[in-house]
Design a protein around this motif. Structure first.
Motif, mmCIF file in Angstrom:
data_model
loop_
_atom_site.group_PDB
_atom_site.id
_atom_site.type_symbol
_atom_site.label_atom_id
_atom_site.label_comp_id
_atom_site.label_asym_id
_atom_site.label_seq_id
_atom_site.Cartn_x
_atom_site.Cartn_y
_atom_site.Cartn_z
ATOM 1 N N ALA A 540 0.852 -1.192 0.000
ATOM 2 C CA ALA A 540 0.000 0.000 0.000
ATOM 3 C C ALA A 540 0.892 1.247 0.000
ATOM 4 C CB ALA A 540 -0.902 0.007 1.219
ATOM 5 N N LEU A 541 0.702 2.080 -1.013
ATOM 6 C CA LEU A 541 1.422 3.353 -1.104
ATOM 7 C C LEU A 541 0.524 4.402 -0.441
ATOM 8 C CD1 LEU A 541 3.930 4.751 -2.293
ATOM 9 C CD2 LEU A 541 2.654 5.080 -4.414
ATOM 10 N N ARG A 542 0.849 4.766 0.824
ATOM 11 C CA ARG A 542 -0.029 5.611 1.632
ATOM 12 C C ARG A 542 0.323 7.089 1.544
ATOM 13 N NH1 ARG A 542 -3.467 2.769 4.454
ATOM 14 N NH2 ARG A 542 -3.054 0.568 4.936
ATOM 15 N N ALA A 543 1.587 7.407 1.262
ATOM 16 C CA ALA A 543 1.987 8.814 1.166
ATOM 17 C C ALA A 543 3.128 8.937 0.171
ATOM 18 C CB ALA A 543 2.416 9.357 2.528
ATOM 19 N N ILE A 544 3.217 10.089 -0.478
ATOM 20 C CA ILE A 544 4.277 10.351 -1.451
ATOM 21 C C ILE A 544 4.897 11.709 -1.143
ATOM 22 C CG2 ILE A 544 3.133 8.987 -3.252
ATOM 23 C CD1 ILE A 544 2.282 11.643 -4.520
ATOM 24 N N PRO A 545 6.087 11.989 -1.656
ATOM 25 C CA PRO A 545 6.679 13.311 -1.450
ATOM 26 C C PRO A 545 5.751 14.406 -1.954
ATOM 27 C CG PRO A 545 8.296 11.807 -2.356
ATOM 28 C CD PRO A 545 6.985 11.094 -2.403
ATOM 29 N N ASP A 546 5.734 15.504 -1.269
ATOM 30 C CA ASP A 546 4.787 16.578 -1.559
ATOM 31 C C ASP A 546 4.900 17.070 -2.993
ATOM 32 O OD1 ASP A 546 2.775 18.471 -0.591
ATOM 33 O OD2 ASP A 546 4.327 19.976 -0.960
ATOM 34 N N ASN A 547 6.129 17.165 -3.530
ATOM 35 C CA ASN A 547 6.265 17.732 -4.877
ATOM 36 C C ASN A 547 5.877 16.751 -5.976
ATOM 37 O OD1 ASN A 547 8.560 16.100 -4.466
ATOM 38 N ND2 ASN A 547 9.682 17.187 -6.055
ATOM 39 N N LEU A 548 5.554 15.495 -5.614
ATOM 40 C CA LEU A 548 5.109 14.527 -6.612
ATOM 41 C C LEU A 548 3.587 14.392 -6.644
ATOM 42 C CD1 LEU A 548 7.692 11.614 -6.195
ATOM 43 C CD2 LEU A 548 7.822 13.651 -7.615
ATOM 44 N N PHE A 549 2.909 15.115 -5.768
ATOM 45 C CA PHE A 549 1.453 14.994 -5.708
ATOM 46 C C PHE A 549 0.844 15.538 -6.997
ATOM 47 C CE2 PHE A 549 -2.876 16.057 -4.345
ATOM 48 C CZ PHE A 549 -3.217 14.853 -3.731
#
Length: 639
Positions: A540-549
């Motif tokens: 499960a990918l729950r969070a990503i770096p902010d600049n990749l959103f």
């Protein structure tokens, strides 16, 4: 059942020769290396029919004593080592003692040699491993080998030789590399009666590079010099504008020997990462001086490959040395309007220098063509005693590759007489060159107030006027580089912000992808990814770096894993971080997107803070330049 028998000596010699002698270039390599080991500072190589019918190699080395001539052609007879312990400290180019024996086993060989303290020399003839004659003869000091009819007694192997032109190409390539590896030796290479290469032996590597590769490459070189723990690296690398589709321009030499090394090659190419496009390779001419006890060159009969005692240390030293030479320079490609036909430059031929006044004027003009200095001030011309009445475009041009220096002192240095060479007549052409000026940089805080932003074209490129040049900035490439540097800084400082996904993205990984994820999990979490096991091979990918959103999370994450799959086991943390940062640049603003002038100012201001703002992470240029001079030529203001 077949009986076991001991082979006769001739068969043994022919089998052994097959390990060392593959083609005429193999013979030239062994004999030229022997000449260098014998102390020669002048070597002449002449071939006919690609070397298949005739090879003559003459040197002015120490020669061979008459009573040692026969022994020189025995297998494992050598003057380079005496005991097995000597293998740990071999400094000569050849030491096995198989070369002459192998050559004599498959060729017709004539040797003429004389030592400096002997009144007469010796002529020795051996064919197919059998002695034909030995006699006293008058001869100059040194050694001459005449090798005829390669594989004359093994026709099955002769069939595998290529055409004469192809075989000559192999020998030419070898001679160029030997010349680069030995700047202190003068080499002359003759093919079918025509001189193809002639170096001076003046110890200057840059002169040899010019002689072999010509003006364009020589004008785009960067010095390399580094030393660490008894290992020294010296030589030149090409600016990123010099690139090729293969590794043929990657030349590196260890203790005077041209070698191949996956460690050195990978370190060089990784150092050029982000400076050069993918699948492009740089120009290098690097000399390594390494203690013999740190090497193992007894890996292959040709001694082309070697092993290092500390692969990781060698990789790091080469990577950091090359990377440091590329960083911190203003490397903006200069382009011209329109397409001008350019003849392939012929090999330069050395000639007598031009008269000093004309030479000074020519040097300044030449410098203006291959470097782009802001607002140069030419020194006053002195009247010449005699100037040719021919139009200047018809005169032979001579060029000396410029050395890096600063401002007016750079131009002043050009008035000093130097070694010069001539080129055949050719039309004047403005080459695509890469700027490297050391004052008044476009991306310098003091220059910002002089920028004049003209506007955006095609919703992709921004035009900026600065002094006598027009700079064109690719907004996507520039923004990619800003994000890349920003991400690298985050990786180093471990300061990041994450954006949570609701709902989380569920990934089904292959076994290889799962291994990679676990191996590099720390790197992903350190920049803002949050990944949890979800059962089986699902995560499960729950969070990503902010600049990749806002971009394709699943596709990008899997692409990052694929990119890491090609990393070698010895890759450093910095290199792995670099790969992750490169992939994160997918979030950069794209082309065909209208930006405001304020956004462009902000982008330029952030570019100012970067070590290398001139190439995106994939190697494409972020900025190109066009001079006022080029424009005025196109509009015929300058003829």
């Amino acid at each position: 059942m077949n009986q076991i028998a001991v082979l006769d000596q001739q068969t043994i010699d022919k089998i052994a020769a097959g390990e060392v002698i593959e083609r005429p270039a193999s013979i030239v390599k062994e004999l030229v290396e022997n000449a260098i080991d014998a102390g020669a500072n002048a070597v002449t190589v002449e071939i006919r029919d690609g070397g298949t019918s005739f090879i003559r190699i003459t040197d002015n080395g120490s020669g061979i004593e008459p009573d040692q001539v026969r022994m020189a052609f025995l297998r494992h007879a050598t003057s380079k080592i005496r005991h097995v312990e000597d293998l740990l400290d071999v400094t000569s180019l050849g030491f096995r003692g198989e070369a002459l024996s192998s050559i004599a086993a498959v060729c017709q060989v004539e040797l003429i040699t004389r030592t400096a303290d002997s009144l007469t020399g010796v002529r020795y003839v051996i064919e197919g491993g059998r002695e034909k004659s030995m006699e006293e003869i008058g001869a100059p000091s040194g050694t001459t080998f005449l090798v005829r009819n390669i594989f004359y007694n093994t026709p099955a192997r002769r069939k595998f030789l290529k055409t004469a032109q192809t075989e000559a190409g192999y020998v030419s390539d070898l001679m160029e590399r030997i010349a680069l590896s030995n700047p202190k030796v003068s080499f002359k290479f003759i093919v079918g009666g025509q001189t193809k290469l002639h170096t001076s032996g003046n110890h200057r590597l840059k002169d040899i590079i010019y002689n072999i590769y010509g003006r364009e490459i020589t004008a785009q070189l960067l010095d390399i010099s580094s030393e660490e723990e008894h290992i020294r690296i010296e030589g030149f690398i090409g600016k990123p504008v010099i690139s090729r589709g293969n590794r043929n321009f990657e030349n590196y030499f260890v203790n005077g020997r041209y070698i191949k090394s996956s460690i050195i090659s990978r370190a060089i190419e990784d150092a050029y990462h982000t400076f050069m496009m993918k699948h492009k390779y740089p120009f290098t001419a690097l000399h390594f001086t390494i203690p013999g006890d740190l090497l193992d060159i007894n890996v292959h009969p040709t001694k082309m490959e070697l092993r290092f005692s500390n692969n990781e240390g060698m990789y790091r030293l080469v990577y950091e040395t090359v990377r440091a030479a590329l960083s911190g320079r203003e490397l903006i490609p200069q382009v011209t309007l329109g397409k001008e036909e350019q003849k392939k430059p012929e090999k330069p031929v050395f000639q007598k220098p031009l008269p000093e006044p004309f030479e000074q004027k020519r040097r300044v003009q030449e410098t203006m063509k291959v470097t782009s200095l802001p607002k140069p001030v030419l020194p006053p011309e002195r009247p010449a005693a005699a100037v040719s009445s021919e139009p200047e475009t018809k005169r032979s041009e001579a060029v000396a590759a410029p050395e890096k220096s600063k401002g007016a002192s750079y131009l002043h240095s050009l008035s000093k007489p130097e070694h010069s060479t001539s080129f055949p007549k050719k039309p004047e052409v403005r080459e695509v060159v890469q700027q490297d000026f050391f004052s008044e940089k476009l991306l310098d805080p003091v220059s910002v107030k002089e920028h004049r932003i003209i506007g955006q074209v095609f919703d992709t490129y921004w035009l900026v006027e600065f002094h006598d040049q027009l700079f064109i900035i690719d907004q996507h490439a520039a923004h990619e580089k800003v994000l890349y540097e920003r991400m690298l800084k985050t990786l180093k400082t471990r300061e990041y912000t994450s954006q949570y996904l609701n709902p989380p993205v569920i990934l089904t990984l292959t076994m290889q992808e799962e291994v990679l994820l676990k191996k590099y999990m720390e790197h992903f979490t350190s920049i803002g990814f949050e990944i949890e096991e979800f059962g089986g091979r699902e995560y499960a990918l729950r969070a990503i770096p902010d600049n990749l959103f806002g971009i394709a999370k699943e596709a990008l994450f899997l692409e990052m894993l694929d990119d890491l799959a090609v990393q070698p086991e010895t890759s450093s943390t910095e290199l792995i971080d670099d790969r992750i940062a490169t992939m994160s640049c997918k979030a950069a603003v794209k082309g065909n997107h209208r930006m405001s002038a304020a956004e462009v100012h902000a982008l330029i201001n952030e570019l100012l803070t970067l070590d290398n703002p001139y190439n995106c992470p994939h190697g494409r240029p972020t900025i190109v330049a066009m001079t006022k001079y080029d424009m005025e030529r196109k509009f015929k203001r300058i003829v």
